[in-house]
Each structure stands twice: as C-alpha cells, then as structure tokens.
Design a protein around this motif. Structure first.
Motif, PDB file in Angstrom:
ATOM      1  N   ARG A 101       1.437  -1.265  -5.807  1.00  0.00           N
ATOM      2  CA  ARG A 101       0.163  -1.504  -4.970  1.00  0.00           C
ATOM      3  C   ARG A 101       0.595  -1.991  -3.598  1.00  0.00           C
ATOM      4  O   ARG A 101      -0.146  -1.601  -2.511  1.00  0.00           O
ATOM      5  CB  ARG A 101      -0.372  -2.985  -5.634  1.00  0.00           C
ATOM      6  CG  ARG A 101      -1.555  -3.514  -4.823  1.00  0.00           C
ATOM      7  CD  ARG A 101      -2.238  -4.437  -5.554  1.00  0.00           C
ATOM      8  NE  ARG A 101      -2.489  -4.386  -6.675  1.00  0.00           N
ATOM      9  CZ  ARG A 101      -2.270  -5.136  -7.941  1.00  0.00           C
ATOM     10  NH1 ARG A 101      -1.370  -5.880  -7.563  1.00  0.00           N
ATOM     11  NH2 ARG A 101      -2.756  -4.842  -9.069  1.00  0.00           N
ATOM     12  N   HIS A 102       1.691  -2.541  -3.246  1.00  0.00           N
ATOM     13  CA  HIS A 102       2.128  -2.837  -1.934  1.00  0.00           C
ATOM     14  C   HIS A 102       2.474  -1.652  -0.903  1.00  0.00           C
ATOM     15  O   HIS A 102       1.761  -1.341  -0.040  1.00  0.00           O
ATOM     16  CB  HIS A 102       3.357  -3.586  -2.048  1.00  0.00           C
ATOM     17  CG  HIS A 102       4.100  -3.921  -0.587  1.00  0.00           C
ATOM     18  ND1 HIS A 102       3.612  -4.661   0.279  1.00  0.00           N
ATOM     19  CD2 HIS A 102       5.155  -3.364  -0.295  1.00  0.00           C
ATOM     20  CE1 HIS A 102       4.243  -4.662   1.286  1.00  0.00           C
ATOM     21  NE2 HIS A 102       5.303  -4.053   1.334  1.00  0.00           N
ATOM     22  N   LYS A 155       0.540   2.601   2.718  1.00  0.00           N
ATOM     23  CA  LYS A 155       0.230   4.220   3.224  1.00  0.00           C
ATOM     24  C   LYS A 155      -1.202   4.227   3.315  1.00  0.00           C
ATOM     25  O   LYS A 155      -1.705   5.325   3.444  1.00  0.00           O
ATOM     26  CB  LYS A 155       0.693   5.076   2.225  1.00  0.00           C
ATOM     27  CG  LYS A 155       2.284   4.876   1.640  1.00  0.00           C
ATOM     28  CD  LYS A 155       2.989   5.850   2.931  1.00  0.00           C
ATOM     29  CE  LYS A 155       4.205   5.765   2.613  1.00  0.00           C
ATOM     30  NZ  LYS A 155       5.139   6.664   3.419  1.00  0.00           N
ATOM     31  N   GLY A 156      -2.151   3.227   3.119  1.00  0.00           N
ATOM     32  CA  GLY A 156      -3.498   3.477   3.147  1.00  0.00           C
ATOM     33  C   GLY A 156      -4.195   4.461   2.159  1.00  0.00           C
ATOM     34  O   GLY A 156      -5.367   4.889   2.591  1.00  0.00           O
ATOM     35  N   LEU A 157      -3.639   4.317   0.990  1.00  0.00           N
ATOM     36  CA  LEU A 157      -3.840   5.277  -0.187  1.00  0.00           C
ATOM     37  C   LEU A 157      -4.782   4.502  -1.033  1.00  0.00           C
ATOM     38  O   LEU A 157      -4.553   3.196  -1.558  1.00  0.00           O
ATOM     39  CB  LEU A 157      -2.793   5.804  -0.818  1.00  0.00           C
ATOM     40  CG  LEU A 157      -1.938   6.590  -0.169  1.00  0.00           C
ATOM     41  CD1 LEU A 157      -0.862   7.032  -1.069  1.00  0.00           C
ATOM     42  CD2 LEU A 157      -2.464   7.987   0.361  1.00  0.00           C
ATOM     43  N   SER A 158      -5.848   5.045  -1.649  1.00  0.00           N
ATOM     44  CA  SER A 158      -6.609   4.349  -2.802  1.00  0.00           C
ATOM     45  C   SER A 158      -5.855   4.926  -4.044  1.00  0.00           C
ATOM     46  O   SER A 158      -5.161   5.746  -4.016  1.00  0.00           O
ATOM     47  CB  SER A 158      -8.043   5.134  -2.788  1.00  0.00           C
ATOM     48  OG  SER A 158      -7.672   6.564  -3.369  1.00  0.00           O
ATOM     49  N   VAL A 181      -2.653   4.718 -12.985  1.00  0.00           N
ATOM     50  CA  VAL A 181      -1.988   3.922 -11.675  1.00  0.00           C
ATOM     51  C   VAL A 181      -2.703   2.398 -11.999  1.00  0.00           C
ATOM     52  O   VAL A 181      -1.910   1.790 -11.506  1.00  0.00           O
ATOM     53  CB  VAL A 181      -2.675   4.749 -10.664  1.00  0.00           C
ATOM     54  CG1 VAL A 181      -2.105   3.816  -9.311  1.00  0.00           C
ATOM     55  CG2 VAL A 181      -1.818   6.171 -10.464  1.00  0.00           C
ATOM     56  N   SER A 182      -3.979   2.257 -12.385  1.00  0.00           N
ATOM     57  CA  SER A 182      -4.528   1.085 -12.351  1.00  0.00           C
ATOM     58  C   SER A 182      -3.750   0.145 -13.308  1.00  0.00           C
ATOM     59  O   SER A 182      -3.383  -0.993 -13.132  1.00  0.00           O
ATOM     60  CB  SER A 182      -5.819   1.087 -12.558  1.00  0.00           C
ATOM     61  OG  SER A 182      -6.441  -0.179 -12.821  1.00  0.00           O
ATOM     62  N   LEU A 206       5.737   8.926  -8.787  1.00  0.00           N
ATOM     63  CA  LEU A 206       4.996   7.812  -8.096  1.00  0.00           C
ATOM     64  C   LEU A 206       5.955   7.541  -6.592  1.00  0.00           C
ATOM     65  O   LEU A 206       5.117   7.441  -5.555  1.00  0.00           O
ATOM     66  CB  LEU A 206       5.008   6.645  -8.720  1.00  0.00           C
ATOM     67  CG  LEU A 206       3.797   6.282  -9.598  1.00  0.00           C
ATOM     68  CD1 LEU A 206       4.025   5.015 -10.377  1.00  0.00           C
ATOM     69  CD2 LEU A 206       2.474   6.080  -8.960  1.00  0.00           C
ATOM     70  N   ALA A 207       7.085   7.395  -6.859  1.00  0.00           N
ATOM     71  CA  ALA A 207       8.051   7.166  -5.514  1.00  0.00           C
ATOM     72  C   ALA A 207       7.714   8.330  -4.792  1.00  0.00           C
ATOM     73  O   ALA A 207       7.619   8.046  -3.579  1.00  0.00           O
ATOM     74  CB  ALA A 207       9.514   6.995  -6.019  1.00  0.00           C
ATOM     75  N   GLU A 208       7.720   9.433  -5.102  1.00  0.00           N
ATOM     76  CA  GLU A 208       7.666  10.780  -4.217  1.00  0.00           C
ATOM     77  C   GLU A 208       6.441  10.581  -3.561  1.00  0.00           C
ATOM     78  O   GLU A 208       6.289  10.731  -2.232  1.00  0.00           O
ATOM     79  CB  GLU A 208       7.885  11.990  -5.030  1.00  0.00           C
ATOM     80  CG  GLU A 208       7.707  13.149  -4.226  1.00  0.00           C
ATOM     81  CD  GLU A 208       8.049  14.462  -4.993  1.00  0.00           C
ATOM     82  OE1 GLU A 208       7.626  15.454  -4.505  1.00  0.00           O
ATOM     83  OE2 GLU A 208       8.586  14.447  -5.876  1.00  0.00           O
ATOM     84  N   ALA A 209       5.286  10.412  -4.265  1.00  0.00           N
ATOM     85  CA  ALA A 209       3.856  10.436  -3.642  1.00  0.00           C
ATOM     86  C   ALA A 209       3.786   9.253  -2.686  1.00  0.00           C
ATOM     87  O   ALA A 209       3.013   9.226  -1.738  1.00  0.00           O
ATOM     88  CB  ALA A 209       2.686  10.297  -4.784  1.00  0.00           C
ATOM     89  N   LEU A 210       4.546   8.142  -2.815  1.00  0.00           N
ATOM     90  CA  LEU A 210       4.492   6.850  -1.856  1.00  0.00           C
ATOM     91  C   LEU A 210       5.645   7.157  -0.795  1.00  0.00           C
ATOM     92  O   LEU A 210       5.525   6.222   0.355  1.00  0.00           O
ATOM     93  CB  LEU A 210       4.798   5.793  -2.428  1.00  0.00           C
ATOM     94  CG  LEU A 210       3.721   5.230  -3.515  1.00  0.00           C
ATOM     95  CD1 LEU A 210       4.047   4.036  -4.691  1.00  0.00           C
ATOM     96  CD2 LEU A 210       2.401   4.883  -2.780  1.00  0.00           C
ATOM     97  N   GLY A 211       6.435   8.214  -0.995  1.00  0.00           N
ATOM     98  CA  GLY A 211       7.516   8.162   0.096  1.00  0.00           C
ATOM     99  C   GLY A 211       8.393   7.134  -0.020  1.00  0.00           C
ATOM    100  O   GLY A 211       8.934   6.903   1.236  1.00  0.00           O
TER     101      GLY A 211
END
Length: 72
Positions: free
Chosen positions: A9-10, A15-18, A33-34, A51-56
C-alpha cells in the motif's frame, strides 16, 4: 503478512497508483491486490516479484520494515 500489505500500500500510494492500475501492471486481479494489502492472502514468490517489478522496488523492500524507522 500485515507488514507486506502495508508495504504494498505504501509503495503503491507513493507511485500514485490505484489498486486496479497496480493489478493491471502486475498481471493480477484487483481483488487479489486488495486482499494482499489487507493481509488476508499470502503471495507466491512469483507474485511478490511481479508486484515489486510493477512498483519499481526490490522484492525485499516489500517484506521488511522501513529503513528510516517510520511506520507505514
């Protein structure tokens, strides 16, 4: 897995992602994800990597406590 959910969540919010956008970027369902963010599901190693890749971020950043000591 409450810490993992809080970290997801953090970084998602940083990243400003929903949840929906993160799910799309990671190839997951938004409900998954929820569930992860609420700590009701545990991700596989593969899902954690996506998830890590998508969050960078590095996967270990989703598993550990924040380095600066702030609470998430």
């Amino acid at each position: 897995m409450q810490l993992l959910g809080a970290n997801v969540r953090h970084y998602r919010k940083l990243k400003g992602l929903s949840q929906e956008r993160l799910a799309l970027d990671a190839g997951m369902e938004r409900s998954y994800v929820s569930d992860l963010e609420r700590g009701t599901r545990n991700p596989s190693v593969r899902a954690l990597g996506r998830l890590a890749e998508a969050l960078g971020v590095e996967p270990q950043m989703l598993l550990g406590t924040p380095e600066n000591g702030s609470s998430i």
